[in-house]
Design an enzyme around this catalytic site. Structure first.
Site, PDB file in Angstrom:
ATOM      1  N   ASP A 107      35.334  98.942 -32.182  1.00 12.10           N
ATOM      2  CA  ASP A 107      36.106  99.236 -30.963  1.00 12.10           C
ATOM      3  C   ASP A 107      37.499  99.720 -31.358  1.00 12.10           C
ATOM      4  O   ASP A 107      37.985  99.380 -32.444  1.00 12.10           O
ATOM      5  CB  ASP A 107      36.229  97.997 -30.066  1.00 12.10           C
ATOM      6  CG  ASP A 107      36.618  98.403 -28.643  1.00 12.10           C
ATOM      7  OD1 ASP A 107      35.719  98.757 -27.860  1.00 12.10           O
ATOM      8  OD2 ASP A 107      37.828  98.400 -28.331  1.00 12.10           O
ATOM      9  N   ARG A 166      23.542  91.231 -28.607  1.00 14.23           N
ATOM     10  CA  ARG A 166      24.853  90.842 -28.072  1.00 14.23           C
ATOM     11  C   ARG A 166      24.835  89.380 -27.585  1.00 14.23           C
ATOM     12  O   ARG A 166      25.775  88.632 -27.813  1.00 14.23           O
ATOM     13  CB  ARG A 166      25.194  91.809 -26.934  1.00 14.23           C
ATOM     14  CG  ARG A 166      26.436  91.511 -26.138  1.00 14.23           C
ATOM     15  CD  ARG A 166      27.687  91.983 -26.844  1.00 14.23           C
ATOM     16  NE  ARG A 166      28.809  91.925 -25.935  1.00 14.23           N
ATOM     17  CZ  ARG A 166      29.468  90.822 -25.617  1.00 14.23           C
ATOM     18  NH1 ARG A 166      29.104  89.665 -26.120  1.00 14.23           N
ATOM     19  NH2 ARG A 166      30.487  90.868 -24.770  1.00 14.23           N
ATOM     20  N   ARG A 226      25.373  98.307 -23.497  1.00 13.30           N
ATOM     21  CA  ARG A 226      24.647  97.416 -22.602  1.00 13.30           C
ATOM     22  C   ARG A 226      23.513  98.054 -21.829  1.00 13.30           C
ATOM     23  O   ARG A 226      22.727  97.361 -21.206  1.00 13.30           O
ATOM     24  CB  ARG A 226      25.641  96.752 -21.639  1.00 13.30           C
ATOM     25  CG  ARG A 226      26.543  95.744 -22.336  1.00 13.30           C
ATOM     26  CD  ARG A 226      27.672  95.291 -21.449  1.00 13.30           C
ATOM     27  NE  ARG A 226      28.562  96.416 -21.202  1.00 13.30           N
ATOM     28  CZ  ARG A 226      29.797  96.290 -20.719  1.00 13.30           C
ATOM     29  NH1 ARG A 226      30.276  95.113 -20.415  1.00 13.30           N
ATOM     30  NH2 ARG A 226      30.541  97.369 -20.523  1.00 13.30           N
ATOM     31  N   TYR A 277      47.179  99.433 -24.207  1.00  8.97           N
ATOM     32  CA  TYR A 277      46.537  98.113 -24.149  1.00  8.97           C
ATOM     33  C   TYR A 277      47.477  97.020 -24.669  1.00  8.97           C
ATOM     34  O   TYR A 277      47.507  95.904 -24.146  1.00  8.97           O
ATOM     35  CB  TYR A 277      45.221  98.117 -24.931  1.00  8.97           C
ATOM     36  CG  TYR A 277      44.134  98.892 -24.221  1.00  8.97           C
ATOM     37  CD1 TYR A 277      43.435  98.333 -23.147  1.00  8.97           C
ATOM     38  CD2 TYR A 277      43.835 100.200 -24.575  1.00  8.97           C
ATOM     39  CE1 TYR A 277      42.466  99.051 -22.471  1.00  8.97           C
ATOM     40  CE2 TYR A 277      42.861 100.935 -23.905  1.00  8.97           C
ATOM     41  CZ  TYR A 277      42.183 100.350 -22.846  1.00  8.97           C
ATOM     42  OH  TYR A 277      41.228 101.068 -22.171  1.00  8.97           O
ATOM     43  N   ARG A 324      30.353 105.861 -27.301  1.00  7.57           N
ATOM     44  CA  ARG A 324      29.671 104.640 -26.850  1.00  7.57           C
ATOM     45  C   ARG A 324      28.197 104.889 -26.594  1.00  7.57           C
ATOM     46  O   ARG A 324      27.707 104.758 -25.481  1.00  7.57           O
ATOM     47  CB  ARG A 324      30.328 104.112 -25.560  1.00  7.57           C
ATOM     48  CG  ARG A 324      31.637 103.473 -25.847  1.00  7.57           C
ATOM     49  CD  ARG A 324      31.908 102.339 -24.889  1.00  7.57           C
ATOM     50  NE  ARG A 324      33.311 102.313 -24.547  1.00  7.57           N
ATOM     51  CZ  ARG A 324      33.811 101.707 -23.495  1.00  7.57           C
ATOM     52  NH1 ARG A 324      33.026 101.072 -22.656  1.00  7.57           N
ATOM     53  NH2 ARG A 324      35.086 101.708 -23.272  1.00  7.57           N
TER      54      ARG A 324
END
Ligand code: CP3
Length: 327
Positions: free
Chosen positions: A52, A15, A6, A128, A2
């Protein structure tokens, strides 16, 4: 790990105009742009494609949403019946934008900067899918795996197929290195760790290596401690990525003689910067820097990281020499 994200104002700008997080992942032009942003700013040796690990359930027919301030949200599955609704049939089409992103990035990356493709490992993606998002204890996923291993293996087998196909397609599209993220490997007790982390990754690596023998594969069995040693015996693994909790001396003595190691810097040092960051970089390089080592973090760059601290980090790494370790 990553390296886009952000903490970079130029990422936040793209974004904000891209729609949802997954819209950005599936937009080759914008995804290529955010992949390249860190490479433009910093003297990095590699770029990791912007995507992702959760594009896999999304491609299999279990839609994924990323909710602001919550994280990923899925409609949880809990039985074999629900696995039957999922299929790899549409995966190649669904993930075509990711492959297009890789092609675009490869064309724009300067020679000598490696392009990394990646996927989640079956266990982590399964958590998940079964929990319906993040979890504190993974009780639903572990409960299923412990209670009905045969039926849970059906989910894992589907994921093995899906992940192997996705990794091979990424190599065809331009990825030169692959990383497999098993972020929740450390939640498994011994025995189950072998069955649900090591063995499924081993089967995926065999399939990827059969299709792409020369591509180096890095594994990240996060929080697995001494069980990282399982990967020193696995054929086809070039490197392991160490999380920040790893016992460093042990890793240097036990893992590095067999494999390339990378990682280990606690991302919180990068938030603080300054002397503490410099000293920690030196600690890591003095121990690992003479062996095969890739400087990296133990987990993703945190959102609160001042971008200039990443520049300071790169500078400290580049300035380090084996001689300075002896000084
Ligand atoms: O550096 C890069 O550009 C690579 C792209 C990348 C992302 N996620 C982009 C991302 C990679 C390699 C990942 C891996 C990933 N995704 C993992 C494995 C590594 C790890 O962190 O343990 C996992 C578990 C995920 C799942 C995931 N994605 C979660 C739990 C979240 C939400 C948490 C959060 O930070 O909001 C994401 C979102 C995500 N993936 C972001 C990025 C840049 C932030 C989302 C945003 O921009 O709103």
């Amino acid at each position: 790990m990553r390296q886009a994200g952000r903490y970079l104002p130029e990422y936040r700008e793209i974004r904000a105009g891209a729609g949802t997080f997954l819209d950005l992942c599936y937009n080759p032009e914008l995804a290529a742009e955010v992949t390249l942003q860190p490479v433009r700013r910093y003297p990095l040796d590699a770029a990791i494609v912007f995507s992702d690990i959760l594009v896999i359930p999304d491609a299999l027919g279990q839609p994924v949403a990323f909710k602001e301030g919550v994280g990923p949200v899925l409609e949880a599955i809990s039985s074999e019946n629900e696995i039957a609704d999922l299929t790899t049939a549409k995966q190649a089409d669904h993930l075509a934008p990711v492959y297009e992103t890789l092609g675009r990035v490869r064309k724009s990356l300067p020679d000598g900067i490696a392009l990394i493709g990646f996927a989640g490992a079956p266990w982590t993606i399964a958590t998940y899918m079964v929990e319906g998002g993040g979890s504190r204890d993974y009780a639903a996923t572990k409960g299923w795996a412990f209670r009905s291993p045969k039926s849970f293996q059906r989910l894992i087998s589907l994921l093995e197929d899906s992940i192997a196909q996705h990794l091979i397609a990424q190599v065809k599209a331009g990825a030169e290195v692959l990383q497999i993220f098993d972020s929740w490997a450390g939640m498994l007790p011994d025995g189950a760790f072998e069955t649900w982390c090591v063995e499924p990754i081993g089967r995926i690596v065999d399939r990827v290596k059969a299709a792409a023998p020369d591509v180096p594969i890095i594994v990240f069995p996060r929080l697995a401690g001494a069980r990282y040693a399982a990967f020193t015996k696995m054929k086809g693994i070039a490197a392991v990525s160490l999380d920040q909790t790893m016992a460093r001396q042990w890793a240097a003595a036990t893992l590095q003689p067999h494999l390339v190691v990378q990682g280990n810097l606690d991302p919180v040092y990068l938030v603080g910067g300054g002397t503490a960051l410099k000293e920690e970089v030196k600690n890591i390089l003095d121990l690992f820097g003479r062996g095969p080592f890739i400087f990296n973090l133990g987990h993703g760059v945190m959102q609160t990281t001042p971008p200039e601290h990443v520049a300071e980090l790169c500078d400290s790494v580049i300035r380090w020499t084996p001689a300075s370790a002896d000084a």
